[in-house]
Every structure is written in C-alpha cells, then in structure tokens.
Design a protein around this motif. Structure first.
Motif, PDB file in Angstrom:
ATOM      1  N   PHE A  52       0.829  -1.201   0.000  1.00  0.00           N
ATOM      2  CA  PHE A  52       0.000   0.000   0.000  1.00  0.00           C
ATOM      3  C   PHE A  52       0.867   1.256   0.000  1.00  0.00           C
ATOM      4  N   ARG A  53       0.666   2.094  -1.000  1.00  0.00           N
ATOM      5  CA  ARG A  53       1.386   3.378  -1.029  1.00  0.00           C
ATOM      6  C   ARG A  53       0.434   4.457  -1.531  1.00  0.00           C
ATOM      7  N   TYR A  54       0.430   5.581  -0.839  1.00  0.00           N
ATOM      8  CA  TYR A  54      -0.444   6.672  -1.233  1.00  0.00           C
ATOM      9  C   TYR A  54       0.246   7.447  -2.348  1.00  0.00           C
ATOM     10  N   GLU A  55       0.148   6.926  -3.586  1.00  0.00           N
ATOM     11  CA  GLU A  55       0.765   7.569  -4.741  1.00  0.00           C
ATOM     12  C   GLU A  55      -0.327   8.154  -5.625  1.00  0.00           C
ATOM     13  N   ARG A  56       0.078   8.886  -6.642  1.00  0.00           N
ATOM     14  CA  ARG A  56      -0.910   9.391  -7.586  1.00  0.00           C
ATOM     15  C   ARG A  56      -1.243   8.258  -8.558  1.00  0.00           C
ATOM     16  N   GLY A 113      -0.231   1.482 -14.259  1.00  0.00           N
ATOM     17  CA  GLY A 113       0.953   0.834 -13.697  1.00  0.00           C
ATOM     18  C   GLY A 113       1.361   1.345 -12.330  1.00  0.00           C
ATOM     19  N   ARG A 114       0.597   2.269 -11.773  1.00  0.00           N
ATOM     20  CA  ARG A 114       0.932   2.805 -10.442  1.00  0.00           C
ATOM     21  C   ARG A 114      -0.355   2.939  -9.631  1.00  0.00           C
ATOM     22  N   TYR A 115      -0.451   2.159  -8.578  1.00  0.00           N
ATOM     23  CA  TYR A 115      -1.698   2.083  -7.824  1.00  0.00           C
ATOM     24  C   TYR A 115      -1.419   2.279  -6.347  1.00  0.00           C
TER      25      TYR A 115
HETATM   26 MG    MG Z   1       8.032   4.451  -6.083  1.00  0.00          MG
END
Ligand code: MG
Ligand code: ATP
Length: 428
Positions: free
Chosen positions: A112-116, A120-122
């Motif tokens: 779990f990562r709070y990314e934008r 391919g990026r969740y």
């Molecule tokens: Mg990264």
C-alpha cells in the motif's frame, strides 16, 4: 435508490476474467522460486510504523508521503505495509531464522502506497519478493538475477532488460554524498523543489528523480562507480563475471539508485519499454546494514521485489489469453429424483477425477433453459440427467462445441473417466 459504493481510488478489483492470468503468473513464480529452493514466508499486512521509518529511511518518498498510517484503538501508530523487506527481516529476527544460518525466502501479497494513481501505479498493488540472508558474496546476487531472468523466460517476456549498478560500501557512499552535495549546490538553480530538499537530507535520492527537467543535471553528476573502494569494486567485477558466464546481458547504469535508503553494493532493476512511463517490473539490491539496523547481528541481505500489476499488463499485451477457465462439463438435471441423484453423482465424479471442473445446474429450470445456461458457461460437454436416466442409472453426454458430434449415453459410474479422456484429448 440506495447509493452504490465504489472501490477506493487506486485500489483495483481483479475480476474473474483477469484472475486466470494472475493465477498463471503466480503459479509460474512459485515454480521458479522452488527451482532455486526459496521458501515461502507469510507476513502481516500491518506493522508498527516505526519498523518502516527505521528501515526504509525517514527521508524517502515512501516514509515522507506514501504510507497509510493510522492509530489503532490503543493509540499505537500502525502502517499498512508499503513493501515486504522490512517485515521479512523483522519476522526473521523475531523467530531466530537468521541465527548462524543462511536463508532463502519469498513472499507475495498486496502493498500500500499513497501515490498518484495512473497506469501501472496504484495505491494497493501486489509484489512478489525474494530475499536471501547470510551470504555476503556476489554469488547470491547473481543467483537472484538468474532466478528473475528465468522467470521472464518462463513467462515468455522478452522485451525486458537488466540495469545494474553498485552503491559501494557505506564509507564510499559517505564520501560520494559529499561530492554530490557540492556538485548539486553549484547547480542549485537547476534543481526542482523536491531535489533542493533532498540536497540536505538525502542527496543520493536526487539521482532517482523522475522529473524530466532534472535529467540533464543528473546525467552530468559525478558517478560513484568512478571512485569505488577496492572491495566493492571486486564484488561488482565478480558479479559481472558470474552474469557473463550465465549468459545474462546487462547494462551498467551509474544513475541507478534505489528509492529505499537501505541498499548498498549491488543494485539492479529489470525494465521494459512496453509499459509506457512505469517501466520498472522488478527492482532489488543488497542491504547489508538493514539487519543490524533492526536489532540483529551483522548479516548480509539481498532481495528483489517485482510488481505483479505491471507483469500482468505485459502478459496481457503479449496476447496471453485472460479468459475465465471454462468448466469441462455442465450437469443438467430435470425432475426431483434427477436433482437429488445429480448432486450425489457430481460429488462422486469429483472424487474420481479431482481436476474435473463441473458446474451443477442450480436454480431449477426445464431442459431448454438449462441447455442455454450450459452453453453460456462455455462448458465443452452437457451432462444430462432426466427422469429416464435417473431411473436407468445412466447419463447422457452431449458435446457442446463440436459441430457433428453425437450425443451418447453411458452408465453413471463411467462418466468421469470418459470426460477425463475426452478433455485430455485435443480440443476441437
Ligand atoms: Mg516508487
Ligand atoms: P517506481 O520507481 O516505479 O516508483 P519503486 O522504486 O518505488 O518503483 P520498489 O519499491 O523497488 O519500486 O518496488 C518494486 C517493484 O514494485 C517496482 O519495480 C514496480 O514494478 C512495483 N511497484 C512499485 N510501486 C508500485 C505501485 N505504486 N503500483 C504498482 N506497482 C508498483
């Protein structure tokens, strides 16, 4: 009408039609890891926040702005794991798995990562990670790279390439850090806001910036490779020789630093240009200081983690079918006696052939409705149990996918063996 709820942004449902591809990927990963005698470890999704702050490093993107951190009902600060290495080392130390011994481990599951969120990026994504402990030499580095290369071959993914670098010993890194600070300070006006901040806290991370406007100043920065300590140089040279002898191609990328603080010596990344901007499918490296940092005795460690969403996207793009697995057969039962007999027979057939995928008609319906459902299910055969068959101990079998095939009738106890040989024979 009641308002329908939706999933959290950046957290995906994996629907049955995609699950087949995920299963294939997971099965292949398991087989390849077993071929190198790596053992599975299963770890909690939640750990104390302090574990990640101490291991990943306080001034990394992950710890500064990407963690899902919350207080539990006791007021303890907990975090949904953003990666698996920290928890793996924690578990090994807690259970004494590294005591005078080497270990080869793997884990899989959501991170779990709070990314934008973007392609391919969740915010919830899945990794498989492999970790090896207690081995200091480049031989284990090479083994992990061979393992990942074998996985790409097994999956039929050829558009991947290996980038390799070394971060040297911690002393070499410290000296290099000073150099980077003076280089970037001299070109301060070319740095973006993030990098200016990093200049004080973690200048190596500037090299990891994905900002296009930063790439020129990064390209001209001094390289650590040019001032490596002799021991690190020997490690790196031997790793290259091992990879050469295993026939694994690589590119040296002096700008490759990993996003996490704990890496030293070998770092590597498998990249593809088939996925657009999120081209890293597997990243890893050596983290010799981490085990001590988390309270263990000095032990070498190296590992990698791969992003399953990106691998599934590659498999799908390579045209690998992601259709749901159709059942071998659909059992039609009409009439009360046939229904009762049908349930018992279905259980028997599954006993006789455990791989049988059999869908039993539930919810009633006449022959016509049940045949329609059988057809929709994708099953290759309809098994038909009406009053007549139930009475005579037989079952009718009708091929649903072959143009001219005839319906046959068999004794009930022969049906699963017949299906088995028919299913193993070539599909029409
Ligand atoms: Mg990264
Ligand atoms: P990136 O540079 O893409 O942000 P990273 O350096 O943060 O990756 P790692 O922490 O090393 O990545 O994780 C290993 C792998 O996990 C990556 O190479 C990638 O395939 C996958 N991964 C990382 N973050 C995400 C995410 N938010 N969504 C999907 N996959 C991810």
């Amino acid at each position: 009408m009641t308002k329908q709820l939706q999933a959290i942004r950046g957290m995906n449902d994996i629907l049955p039609a995609e699950a087949a591809l995920w299963q294939r990927l997971e099965t292949t990963v398991r087989e390849v890891l077993a071929a190198y005698d790596y053992q599975e470890i299963r770890l909690p999704l939640v750990e104390k926040t302090e574990l990640f702050a101490r291991s990943i490093g306080a001034v990394t993107d992950i710890v500064e702005k990407e963690m899902y951190t919350f207080a539990d009902r006791n007021g303890d600060s907990l975090t949904l794991r953003p990666e698996g290495t920290a928890g793996c080392v924690r578990a090994c130390l807690e259970h004494g798995l590294l005591h005078h011994q080497t270990r080869r481990l793997w884990y899989a599951g959501p991170m779990f990562r709070y990314e934008r969120p973007q392609k391919g990026r969740y915010r919830q994504f899945h990794q498989v990670g492999a970790e090896a402990y207690g081995m200091a030499g480049p031989d284990i580095d090479a083994e992990l790279i061979c393992l990942s290369a074998r996985l790409w071959r097994r999956l039929g993914l050829s558009a991947v390439s290996l980038q390799l670098n070394t971060l040297g010993s911690s002393a070499a890194r410290a000296a290099y850090r000073e150099q980077l600070v003076s280089y970037f300070t001299a070109r301060l006006n070319e740095l973006d806001e993030d990098s200016r901040r990093r200049l004080q806290t973690n200048p190596l991370r500037i090299l990891d910036s994905k900002n296009p406007t930063m790439q020129a100043v990064i390209a001209e920065a001094p390289a650590l490779l040019d001032q490596l300590d002799p021991e690190s140089l020997a490690h790196f040279e031997e790793l290259k020789a091992l990879l050469d002898s295993a026939g694994i191609a690589y590119q040296i990328n002096p700008r490759l630093v990993r996003g996490l603080d704990y890496y030293c010596q070998t770092v590597f990344e498998w990249v593809t240009d088939t996925l657009g901007a999120q081209g890293a499918i597997c990243a890893g490296g050596r983290y010799d200081g981490l085990i001590e940092e988390l309270g263990g005795s000095a032990t070498g460690g190296i590992g990698f983690a791969m992003g399953l969403e990106r691998l599934v996207a590659m498999l799908a793009a390579a045209g690998q079918p992601s259709a749901e697995l159709a059942p071998h057969a659909y059992l039609i039962t009409v009439g009360a006696a046939a229904q009762r007999r049908g349930l018992a027979l279905a259980e028997q057939w599954r006993d006789l052939w455990p791989e049988l995928r059999l869908r039993l008609n539930c919810g009633g319906g006449g022959f016509k409705a049940q045949f329609r459902r059988a057809d929709h299910s994708g099953a290759r055969f309809a098994l038909i149990l009406g009053e007549e068959e139930a009475g005579s101990g037989t079952v009718a079998i009708k091929p649903l996918r072959e143009a001219q095939a005839e319906q046959i009738t068999l004794p009930q106890d022969q049906a699963s063996a017949w299906l088995r040989s028919a299913a193993l024979a070539k599909t029409p």
